[in-house]
Scaffold this active site. Structure first.
Site, PDB file in Angstrom:
ATOM      1  N   LYS A  33     -11.029 -21.179 -10.293  1.00 46.34           N
ATOM      2  CA  LYS A  33     -11.858 -22.274 -10.809  1.00 46.34           C
ATOM      3  C   LYS A  33     -12.188 -23.261  -9.685  1.00 46.34           C
ATOM      4  CE  LYS A  33      -7.795 -24.886 -12.311  1.00 46.34           C
ATOM      5  NZ  LYS A  33      -6.845 -25.120 -13.407  1.00 46.34           N
ATOM      6  N   ARG A 117      -2.843 -31.682 -24.267  1.00 46.16           N
ATOM      7  CA  ARG A 117      -4.165 -31.842 -23.666  1.00 46.16           C
ATOM      8  C   ARG A 117      -5.112 -30.941 -24.448  1.00 46.16           C
ATOM      9  NH1 ARG A 117      -5.011 -30.240 -17.393  1.00 46.16           N
ATOM     10  NH2 ARG A 117      -4.781 -28.209 -18.373  1.00 46.16           N
ATOM     11  N   TYR A 248     -18.058 -48.665  10.670  1.00 48.04           N
ATOM     12  CA  TYR A 248     -18.358 -49.703   9.664  1.00 48.04           C
ATOM     13  C   TYR A 248     -17.243 -50.742   9.601  1.00 48.04           C
ATOM     14  CZ  TYR A 248     -22.273 -47.065   7.725  1.00 48.04           C
ATOM     15  OH  TYR A 248     -23.464 -46.422   7.549  1.00 48.04           O
ATOM     16  N   MET A 293     -20.148 -41.373   5.651  1.00 53.43           N
ATOM     17  CA  MET A 293     -20.639 -40.276   4.824  1.00 53.43           C
ATOM     18  C   MET A 293     -20.672 -38.957   5.598  1.00 53.43           C
ATOM     19  SD  MET A 293     -24.176 -39.987   2.634  1.00 53.43           S
ATOM     20  CE  MET A 293     -23.986 -41.591   1.883  1.00 53.43           C
TER      21      MET A 293
HETATM   22  C1  LIG Z   1      -5.486 -24.563 -12.970  1.00 54.71           C
HETATM   23  C2  LIG Z   1      -4.690 -23.787 -13.930  1.00 54.71           C
HETATM   24  C3  LIG Z   1      -3.700 -22.881 -13.495  1.00 54.71           C
HETATM   25  C4  LIG Z   1      -3.301 -22.733 -12.046  1.00 54.71           C
HETATM   26  O1  LIG Z   1      -2.382 -23.740 -11.675  1.00 54.71           O
HETATM   27  P1  LIG Z   1      -1.688 -23.711 -10.223  1.00 54.71           P
HETATM   28  O2  LIG Z   1      -0.742 -24.852 -10.281  1.00 54.71           O
HETATM   29  O3  LIG Z   1      -2.769 -23.932  -9.233  1.00 54.71           O
HETATM   30  O4  LIG Z   1      -1.043 -22.392 -10.065  1.00 54.71           O
HETATM   31  C5  LIG Z   1      -3.089 -22.083 -14.445  1.00 54.71           C
HETATM   32  N1  LIG Z   1      -3.395 -22.205 -15.761  1.00 54.71           N
HETATM   33  C6  LIG Z   1      -4.300 -23.097 -16.225  1.00 54.71           C
HETATM   34  C7  LIG Z   1      -4.557 -23.179 -17.675  1.00 54.71           C
HETATM   35  C8  LIG Z   1      -4.972 -23.921 -15.324  1.00 54.71           C
HETATM   36  O5  LIG Z   1      -5.861 -24.801 -15.795  1.00 54.71           O
END
Ligand SMILES: *Cc1c(COP(=O)(O)O)cnc(C)c1O
Length: 338
Positions: A33, A117, A248, A293
């Site tokens: 992701k 969550r 800056y 930036m």
């Molecule tokens: C992001 C995520 C993971 C991975 O977590 P890590 O700590 O990077 O291994 C696993 N399961 C879910 C549901 C996640 O959102």
């Protein structure tokens, strides 16, 4: 612009370590992701396939579509699809959403075992199974997520116990509704390495694969190596006279005559402004003044500057976690695999 170098040997080294814990490469579900934690979605998918990783986890349908050819199985965590897919599974995060999945969609049910969550409540399990049946979805797995796997508290054990209860009931319900054998998974990186007896169907591994785990000493895992290093090219150098100030606000003042150089990256590329004034690169070269930036100034005259080869170090300086340092890196930064 800054550029990223991805170290394939380090990635494969990490996958070897992970595969020992999962007892097999086929149980690794690589979490890709957020542009593969900033590493580059396609680059990491490509290398993962070469290693023999068969499963991937992403947040969106768009990410899943991009990597469909690389894996046998993809789990989307955060979106409801417009149409079903053979390879892609979608997460049910809420009982009320069940009726919104297209008929026949392969789904996995997320259960809230304590993180509060996403996911259905444990008390909603019966209702969820019944609604999934009614919506004619294909339920393949039940899973949960830990809130404190990376902390030395008893919460990890508490959630595991809750998930055990969920599994037992889910097996009964699956028989009752005729869903077939369910898969179960609950481990992220930290949870996997806490567990000497991993026995689930897969582990959802992100940060460990990228080699940037930052756990309390007692939970530490030896041998993981960072995959990503961030580099930048020099734009110009100048001699600062004692008393001259940089960037800056002129936040940095030279105490004595020195040479500084400006490099072509800044917060526009995803480098945090919190690294201003005093951040040191992996080779102990100091950043002076604010991060702009597209520019940052270092006490250096090197043409190509290594900004970091371990995101956990930059995270410490910026008082954040490696995840934030990595995912902040913009997708259009050039990535090269070595
Ligand atoms: C992001 C995520 C993971 C991975 O977590 P890590 O700590 O990077 O291994 C696993 N399961 C879910 C549901 C996640 O959102």
């Amino acid at each position: 612009m800054a550029y990223i170098i991805l170290n394939k040997n380090n990635f494969f080294n990490n996958l070897d370590i992970i595969a020992k814990s999962t007892k097999g490469r086929d149980k690794i579900a690589l979490v890709l992701k957020d542009n593969a934690y900033g590493h580059g979605l396609l680059e990491m998918a490509h290398m993962a396939k070469e290693y023999g990783v068969k499963r991937a986890v992403v947040r969106t349908c768009q990410e899943a579509d991009k990597i469909e050819d690389f894996f046998d199985y993809i789990l989307v965590l955060g979106e409801i699809p417009a149409s079903k897919s053979d390879k892609i599974r979608y997460t049910i995060n809420d009982v009320d959403s069940i009726s919104r999945f297209p008929k026949g969609t392969k789904v996995e049910l997320k259960v809230d075992t304590g993180m509060h969550r996403n996911g259905i409540l444990m008390s909603e399990l019966d209702e969820a199974f019944s609604k999934i049946k009614e919506a004619k979805l294909s339920l393949e797995a039940v899973f949960t997520h830990h809130r404190s796997a990376d902390e030395l508290t008893s919460e990890w054990f508490w959630q595991n116990n809750n998930f055990k209860t969920v599994k037992e009931r889910a097996i009964e319900l699956s028989k009752k509704f005729g869903f077939g054998t369910l898969r179960f998974h609950s481990s992220n990186s930290a949870s996997l390495f806490r567990n000497n007896n991993f026995d689930e169907d897969m582990a959802r591994v992100g940060i460990a694969a990228y080699g940037c785990m930052d756990l309390p000493q007692a939970l530490n895992t030896e041998g993981l190596k960072p995959v990503l290093s961030l580099w930048a090219s020099k734009v110009s150098s100048r001699e600062l006279k004692a008393g001259q100030r940089v960037g800056y606000g002129g936040d940095y003042e030279a105490l004595k005559d020195c040479v500084v150089s400006n490099y072509d990256f800044g917060y526009g590329d995803g480098f945090l402004r919190a690294c201003a004034n005093g951040y040191k690169t992996s080779n102990a070269i100091e950043l002076v003044g604010r991060v702009s930036m597209d520019n940052s100034t270092f006490m250096s005259s090197e043409d190509e500057l290594l900004i970091f080869n371990d995101a956990t170090e930059a995270a410490k300086y910026a008082k954040t976690i490696s995840y934030e340092i990595l995912t902040a890196l913009k997708a259009d930064i050039k990535r090269e695999i070595i």
